[in-house]
Design a protein around this motif. Structure first.
Motif, PDB file in Angstrom:
ATOM      1  N   ARG A 220       0.832  -1.208   0.000  1.00  0.00           N
ATOM      2  CA  ARG A 220       0.000   0.000   0.000  1.00  0.00           C
ATOM      3  C   ARG A 220       0.868   1.262   0.000  1.00  0.00           C
ATOM      4  O   ARG A 220       0.489   2.275  -0.603  1.00  0.00           O
TER       5      ARG A 220
ATOM      6  N   PRO B 227      -3.356  -1.236  -4.453  1.00  0.00           N
ATOM      7  CA  PRO B 227      -4.416  -1.791  -3.608  1.00  0.00           C
ATOM      8  C   PRO B 227      -4.037  -3.183  -3.094  1.00  0.00           C
ATOM      9  O   PRO B 227      -3.435  -3.983  -3.813  1.00  0.00           O
ATOM     10  N   TRP B 228      -4.415  -3.464  -1.871  1.00  0.00           N
ATOM     11  CA  TRP B 228      -4.187  -4.767  -1.231  1.00  0.00           C
ATOM     12  C   TRP B 228      -5.542  -5.280  -0.763  1.00  0.00           C
ATOM     13  O   TRP B 228      -6.202  -4.651   0.059  1.00  0.00           O
TER      14      TRP B 228
ATOM     15  N   THR C 108      -5.575  -3.646   7.612  1.00  0.00           N
ATOM     16  CA  THR C 108      -4.573  -3.151   6.664  1.00  0.00           C
ATOM     17  C   THR C 108      -4.981  -3.350   5.208  1.00  0.00           C
ATOM     18  O   THR C 108      -4.263  -2.919   4.308  1.00  0.00           O
TER      19      THR C 108
ATOM     20  N   THR D  12      -7.104  -2.784   1.722  1.00  0.00           N
ATOM     21  CA  THR D  12      -7.853  -1.746   1.010  1.00  0.00           C
ATOM     22  C   THR D  12      -9.317  -2.138   0.895  1.00  0.00           C
ATOM     23  O   THR D  12     -10.216  -1.297   0.982  1.00  0.00           O
TER      24      THR D  12
END
Length: 420
Positions: free
Chosen positions: A120, A125-126, A163, A165
């Motif tokens: 990130r 995006p994660w 954590t 997105t």
């Protein structure tokens, strides 16, 4: 292909089994590919001959070597530290090469939040694809859970969810869990497990319509401590007392940690004439087995994990219209509805009585067959899930919406129909 013409790209990370064996990940990859994305899957090495995901046109496999599989806490920790190292190396390599504009991680385990922060920070995006409730899985495996380990797993889950997105949850209970952990509900999308219509033969047999053999009572999935497949074996013993040894057979399709002990149990109880073990089955073999099944059993006990989980095997049952016998669990009833006959506690005698009732009542089985097929068609099939899944990626990567072609049938994969 120039940078302006390059397809949007996603890297999918899997730590607990090879990519070609994870049916949910296979469906996700095929849907992404059909929607115009490039996909790379980073997972433990399975079939060494594979470079492209079976059934796909261009989904790349980037496996990493596996030295051990954990069986206790220390060995599990060593296994996942090894996986963490290789997954980090592989995913950063994909990002540097421009082949990962976004990353999806699938659990278990819930340990990749440091990598999430790094990705990130790089502006990517994660996305967390929440397969299992790891704290509940740990408790459900039996024994005396270590309170410190339980708290650690809850903390890891909290960090993994916070954590990300965006989060994919496999049902509403998983979504509620994420929201309780502090995730904005708008960031959580329910994408259920289950086959696509293309994975099911066009002409499904009416439940119990076999004319060339005995009724088949089927279990499909993993043989693990938390899966209570022993309950299915013992239900077969109870069923002998209700209807004798002829005219039916219990078919257990799958493999896992308890496979050897289950075979020993069947032999010790003198059940080898009524209990059949098939081992792992590929997609077409799963379809053939379930189309010939009279009744399917979901022997999962009423633990917190099972109350909140949707068993992938059960959606496989519904896709073929197989009546389901199961404990009355929250998410099981939400998926199965009137296509199931429910028991209270999951005792072998309860399962046997419910199975016996269905074997003696073809009209009830036919009603449940039709209800199951309708629920799958209107609500549970992968086609419904793929639309929501792709919509999230288009929003994250700012790509224009397009119609998604019909799901191709995954080929050559091994079934693990136990994922919640």
């Amino acid at each position: 292909m120039g940078s302006k013409d390059r397809r949007p790209s996603v890297a999918i990370l899997v730590a607990n089994l090879p990519a070609e064996k994870d049916r949910r990940v296979i469906r996700e990859c095929l849907s992404l590919e059909a929607a115009g994305f490039d996909v790379t899957v980073i997972a433990p090495r399975g079939d060494r001959s594979l470079r492209i995901l079976p059934g796909s046109e261009r989904t790349r496999l980037r496996p990493y070597p596996v030295l051990l599989y954990g069986s206790g806490f220390v060995s599990f920790a060593a296994e996942f530290l090894w996986s963490f190292f290789w997954i980090t190396v592989r995913v950063l390599g994909e990002i540097v090469r421009g082949r990962a504009q976004a990353v999806q991680v699938c659990n278990p385990p819930d340990v990749y939040f440091p990598l999430a922060l790094l990705v990130r920070a790089l502006g990517k995006p994660w996305v967390f694809d929440h397969h299992d409730l790891s704290p509940e899985v740990y408790i459900s495996r039996g024994g005396d859970p270590n309170p410190l380990v339980s708290k650690l797993l809850v903390a890891f889950e909290w960090l993994t969810l916070r954590t990300a997105t965006a989060v994919f949850a496999t049902n509403e209970s998983f979504k509620d869990n994420a929201v309780r952990r502090g995730v904005d509900a708008a960031k959580v999308t329910v994408v259920r497990n289950g086959p696509a219509h293309a994975e099911i033969a066009a002409k499904a047999t009416v439940a119990g319509a076999r004319a060339d053999g005995p009724h088949r009572v089927v279990y499909l999935g993993v043989f693990g401590p938390q899966d209570n497949v022993e309950g299915a074996v013992l239900a077969a013993e109870e069923l002998i007392g209700l209807r004798g040894r002829t005219g039916w057979k219990m078919v257990l399709a799958g493999d896992g940690e308890t496979a050897a002990s289950l075979r020993e149990l069947a032999e010790a109880r003198g059940l080898t004439d009524v209990v059949e073990f098939t081992g792992w089955l590929n997609g077409p073999e799963v379809d053939a087995l379930l189309r010939d099944a009279t009744v399917a059993i979901q022997p999962d006990l009423p633990t917190r994990m099972n109350q909140l989980s949707t068993m992938a095997k059960t959606v496989e049952y519904l896709g073929r219209g197989v009546p389901v016998v199961a404990v009355d669990l929250i998410e099981t009833r939400a998926s199965v509805g009137e296509a199931g006959l429910y028991v209270k506690n999951g005792e072998p005698a309860e399962f046997a009585e419910a199975i016996n009732t269905l074997l003696d009542d073809p009209a009830l089985r036919e009603h449940m067959h039709q209800v199951g097929k309708e629920r799958f068609r209107d609500f549970l099939s992968w086609e419904h899930q793929a639309e929501k899944y792709i919509a999230v990626w288009r929003k994250l990567l700012k790509t224009p919406p397009v119609s998604i072609p019909a799901q191709r049938q995954p080929v050559g994969e091994t079934t693990r129909a136990d994922v919640p």
